[in-house]
Design a protein around this motif. Structure first.
Motif, PDB file in Angstrom:
ATOM      1  N   THR A  23       0.840  -1.108   0.011  1.00  0.00           N
ATOM      2  CA  THR A  23      -0.184   0.050   0.003  1.00  0.00           C
ATOM      3  C   THR A  23       0.913   1.135  -0.143  1.00  0.00           C
ATOM      4  O   THR A  23       2.010   1.337   0.363  1.00  0.00           O
ATOM      5  N   THR A  24       0.321   2.494  -0.525  1.00  0.00           N
ATOM      6  CA  THR A  24       1.103   3.661  -0.542  1.00  0.00           C
ATOM      7  C   THR A  24       1.369   4.211   0.722  1.00  0.00           C
ATOM      8  O   THR A  24       2.742   4.595   0.938  1.00  0.00           O
ATOM      9  N   ILE A  25       0.484   4.000   1.969  1.00  0.00           N
ATOM     10  CA  ILE A  25       0.883   4.322   3.287  1.00  0.00           C
ATOM     11  C   ILE A  25       2.139   3.553   3.645  1.00  0.00           C
ATOM     12  O   ILE A  25       3.096   3.858   4.419  1.00  0.00           O
ATOM     13  N   TYR A  26       1.771   2.029   3.688  1.00  0.00           N
ATOM     14  CA  TYR A  26       3.064   1.325   4.003  1.00  0.00           C
ATOM     15  C   TYR A  26       4.180   1.565   3.415  1.00  0.00           C
ATOM     16  O   TYR A  26       5.502   1.714   4.172  1.00  0.00           O
ATOM     17  N   LYS A  27       4.415   1.762   2.181  1.00  0.00           N
ATOM     18  CA  LYS A  27       5.663   2.301   1.317  1.00  0.00           C
ATOM     19  C   LYS A  27       6.174   3.646   2.016  1.00  0.00           C
ATOM     20  O   LYS A  27       7.375   3.666   1.822  1.00  0.00           O
ATOM     21  N   GLY A  28       5.263   4.633   2.176  1.00  0.00           N
ATOM     22  CA  GLY A  28       5.707   5.711   2.726  1.00  0.00           C
ATOM     23  C   GLY A  28       6.373   5.816   4.036  1.00  0.00           C
ATOM     24  O   GLY A  28       7.354   6.372   4.060  1.00  0.00           O
ATOM     25  N   ILE A  29       5.696   4.959   4.988  1.00  0.00           N
ATOM     26  CA  ILE A  29       6.323   4.782   6.291  1.00  0.00           C
ATOM     27  C   ILE A  29       7.772   3.962   6.248  1.00  0.00           C
ATOM     28  O   ILE A  29       8.561   4.145   6.901  1.00  0.00           O
ATOM     29  N   GLU A  30       7.676   2.863   5.390  1.00  0.00           N
ATOM     30  CA  GLU A  30       8.854   2.104   5.031  1.00  0.00           C
ATOM     31  C   GLU A  30       9.940   2.960   4.642  1.00  0.00           C
ATOM     32  O   GLU A  30      10.977   3.018   4.952  1.00  0.00           O
ATOM     33  N   PHE A  31       9.747   3.819   3.480  1.00  0.00           N
ATOM     34  CA  PHE A  31      10.662   4.862   2.896  1.00  0.00           C
ATOM     35  C   PHE A  31      11.390   5.884   4.130  1.00  0.00           C
ATOM     36  O   PHE A  31      12.572   6.088   4.072  1.00  0.00           O
ATOM     37  N   PHE A  32      10.303   6.132   4.576  1.00  0.00           N
ATOM     38  CA  PHE A  32      10.817   7.216   5.903  1.00  0.00           C
ATOM     39  C   PHE A  32      11.835   6.581   6.772  1.00  0.00           C
ATOM     40  O   PHE A  32      12.748   7.120   7.200  1.00  0.00           O
ATOM     41  N   ILE A  33      11.488   5.311   7.195  1.00  0.00           N
ATOM     42  CA  ILE A  33      12.288   4.650   8.203  1.00  0.00           C
ATOM     43  C   ILE A  33      13.901   4.231   7.569  1.00  0.00           C
ATOM     44  O   ILE A  33      14.967   4.497   8.291  1.00  0.00           O
ATOM     45  N   ILE A  34      13.752   3.771   6.549  1.00  0.00           N
ATOM     46  CA  ILE A  34      14.976   3.393   5.836  1.00  0.00           C
ATOM     47  C   ILE A  34      15.950   4.171   5.126  1.00  0.00           C
ATOM     48  O   ILE A  34      17.074   4.279   5.366  1.00  0.00           O
ATOM     49  N   PHE A  35      15.330   5.311   4.488  1.00  0.00           N
ATOM     50  CA  PHE A  35      16.188   6.224   3.888  1.00  0.00           C
ATOM     51  C   PHE A  35      16.336   7.705   4.812  1.00  0.00           C
ATOM     52  O   PHE A  35      17.182   8.328   4.093  1.00  0.00           O
ATOM     53  N   ILE A  36      15.450   7.918   5.556  1.00  0.00           N
ATOM     54  CA  ILE A  36      15.470   8.952   6.559  1.00  0.00           C
ATOM     55  C   ILE A  36      15.862   8.790   7.976  1.00  0.00           C
ATOM     56  O   ILE A  36      16.905   9.333   8.456  1.00  0.00           O
ATOM     57  N   LEU A  37      15.139   8.189   8.594  1.00  0.00           N
ATOM     58  CA  LEU A  37      15.167   7.938  10.128  1.00  0.00           C
ATOM     59  C   LEU A  37      16.636   7.085  10.311  1.00  0.00           C
ATOM     60  O   LEU A  37      17.241   7.664  11.231  1.00  0.00           O
ATOM     61  N   LEU A  38      16.782   6.017   9.804  1.00  0.00           N
ATOM     62  CA  LEU A  38      17.981   5.455  10.112  1.00  0.00           C
ATOM     63  C   LEU A  38      19.201   6.055   9.825  1.00  0.00           C
ATOM     64  O   LEU A  38      20.316   5.981  10.586  1.00  0.00           O
ATOM     65  N   PRO A  39      19.451   6.531   8.595  1.00  0.00           N
ATOM     66  CA  PRO A  39      20.827   7.301   8.260  1.00  0.00           C
ATOM     67  C   PRO A  39      20.946   8.399   9.219  1.00  0.00           C
ATOM     68  O   PRO A  39      21.871   8.550   9.848  1.00  0.00           O
ATOM     69  N   VAL A  40      19.818   9.168   9.562  1.00  0.00           N
ATOM     70  CA  VAL A  40      19.924  10.361  10.439  1.00  0.00           C
ATOM     71  C   VAL A  40      20.266   9.759  11.879  1.00  0.00           C
ATOM     72  O   VAL A  40      21.044  10.193  12.833  1.00  0.00           O
ATOM     73  N   SER A  41      19.750   8.787  12.444  1.00  0.00           N
ATOM     74  CA  SER A  41      19.875   7.942  13.627  1.00  0.00           C
ATOM     75  C   SER A  41      21.473   7.752  13.770  1.00  0.00           C
ATOM     76  O   SER A  41      22.124   7.797  14.942  1.00  0.00           O
TER      77      SER A  41
END
Length: 208
Positions: A3-21
């Motif tokens: 789903t679009t929502i799932y992919k959006g959350i997935e994108f945020f975690i993998i490509f934004i949240l994790l690198p920043v963390s």
């Protein structure tokens, strides 16, 4: 998971949240564990959800690829030689000349254990999962360059961020044209190995 929502959350975690963390000061072992878990998740999604098959794309235009890659490498070589010479001339080809065995070892390890996983994550996975969410192709490629650059934020060096942004653009364009993880990995390895060879390894986290 599609789903679009799932992919959006997935994108945020993998490509934004994790690198920043990874910029935050905490256990390197925990960071490595998170990175490994994240990579295993990406492989799982590619194989089981997206049904992606890791095989050499048929009909690859090797001649055109090498012609374009060598041309781009020539331009990169001129710019980086000038940069190293003007900023720290003592580093120019220093590892190649003084530590050739280390140079060969790093090129091998970098190409197979750094470049290829990066291309699976930032090109194969990214294109497979999110291309359908973007109506504008140029924006899709630009976002890829941004997140690839963000993935190197832990270096905390503005020049690294700039270099990886432009590298991300080049690699995204290559993958878009070829749909080949192999070709884009070769291109990535060539440019990365050159930067180490010319004397910019310390800047990019290579042992020197």
């Amino acid at each position: 998971m599609n789903t679009t929502i799932y992919k959006g959350i997935e994108f945020f975690i993998i490509f934004i949240l994790l690198p920043v963390s990874f910029v935050i000061n905490y256990s390197i072992k925990l960071k490595m564990a998170i990175g490994i878990i994240g990579f295993l998740y990406i492989i799982y999604v590619l194989l089981k959800v997206e049904k992606k098959k890791f095989k050499i794309t048929p009909g690859l235009k090797w001649h055109l690829f090498w012609k374009q890659t060598i041309f781009k490498l020539g331009a990169i070589a001129i710019l980086t030689i000038l940069f190293v010479y003007l900023t720290e001339s003592s580093l120019l080809f220093s590892v190649l000349l003084k530590k050739p065995k280390l140079w060969l070892f790093i090129l091998f390890v970098y190409s197979f254990f750094s470049v290829y996983p990066q291309e699976i994550i930032y090109r194969t996975f990214y294109f497979q999962r999110y291309e359908s969410l973007f109506k504008n192709e140029s924006l899709f490629i630009f976002v890829n360059a941004i997140i690839f650059s963000l993935g190197h934020i832990f270096f905390e060096n503005i020049l690294v961020i700039i270099l990886t942004f432009f590298g991300g653009l080049l690699f995204a364009i290559t993958y878009k044209k070829t749909q080949s993880t192999l070709l884009v990995s070769i291109e990535h390895a060539i440019y990365g190995c050159w930067l180490f060879t010319v004397g910019m390894g310390g800047l990019l986290g290579f042992p020197s």
